[in-house]
Design a protein around this motif. Structure first.
Motif: not given
Lengths: 110, 113
Positions: A10-12, A17-18, A77-82, A100-110
């Protein structure tokens, strides 16, 4: 046996923030490496295919790269919609199946 | 790219019953695939649906539990038989051809009481 791992789990990020997501793979002859985005309640949405080491693909704020052992998904330069789960999959040799891999959960905060 | 439609989108079923999930593709495709995705986890391949032949099942999945039909190049069904709470999951259909990306439906969310 073909295997795919992804990091981080997981990544916040703050908006703008690139960062990079990693997909490491062990496969008997890579036929293709695929990146997908999955939003909650939806099926995976195809993003990129990479076929050989050194190849790069770009789409808006996303750039995927490939080496002989791993792939990176760079988010500039991610946006919340990413915000989504990003999945990596490999297809080996002359096979048809994806692993498939297990995935990365990405959260981009405004 | 192919557009995949799945029905039903969700269902709640009783233990011991069976449910058939339908997958329709808007164009003819060689390969169709069925996956299971547990909440918060990645995709596990159940089987590959081949037109005109028996489905090919992955280790841990058997035809008696997950019978699959593939009557033509645009349609497939997956039946989840004699369901138990452990079968509660998301079931996804995809379509693709070797070397090309698979495209997915939005899945069927199945809950077993």
């Amino acid at each position: 046996e073909d295997q795919v791992t992804q990091s981080p789990e997981a990544l916040r990020l703050q908006e703008g923030e690139s960062s990079s997501l990693n997909c490491s793979y062990t496969v008997s002859g890579l036929r293709g490496l695929f990146w997908y985005r999955q939003d909650p309640g939806k099926g995976p949405e195809f993003l990129f295919t990479l076929y050989s080491a050194g190849e790069e693909k770009e789409k808006e704020r996303l750039k995927a790269t490939l080496t002989k052992k791993e792939s990176f998904l760079h988010i500039t330069a991610p946006k919340p919609e990413d915000s989504a789960t990003y999945l990596c999959a490999v297809q080996a040799g002359d096979g048809q199946n994806f692993v498939f891999g297990p995935g990365t959960r990405l959260s981009v905060l405004p | 790219s192919a557009v995949i439609s799945q029905k039903p989108s969700r269902d709640i079923c009783q233990r011991g019953t069976s449910l058939t999930i339908q997958c329709q593709v808007d164009s003819q495709v060689t390969m169709m695939f069925w996956y299971r995705q547990q909440p918060g986890q990645s995709l596990t391949l159940i089987a590959t649906a081949n037109q005109g032949s028996e489905a090919t099942y992955e280790s841990g999945f058997v035809i008696d539990k997950f019978p699959i039909s593939r009557p033509n190049l645009t349609f497939s069904t997956l039946t989840v038989s004699n369901m138990s709470p452990e079968d509660s999951s998301i079931y996804l259909c995809s379509a693709g051809t070797g070397g090309e990306p698979q495209h997915f439906g939005d899945g069927t969310r199945l809950s077993i009481l």
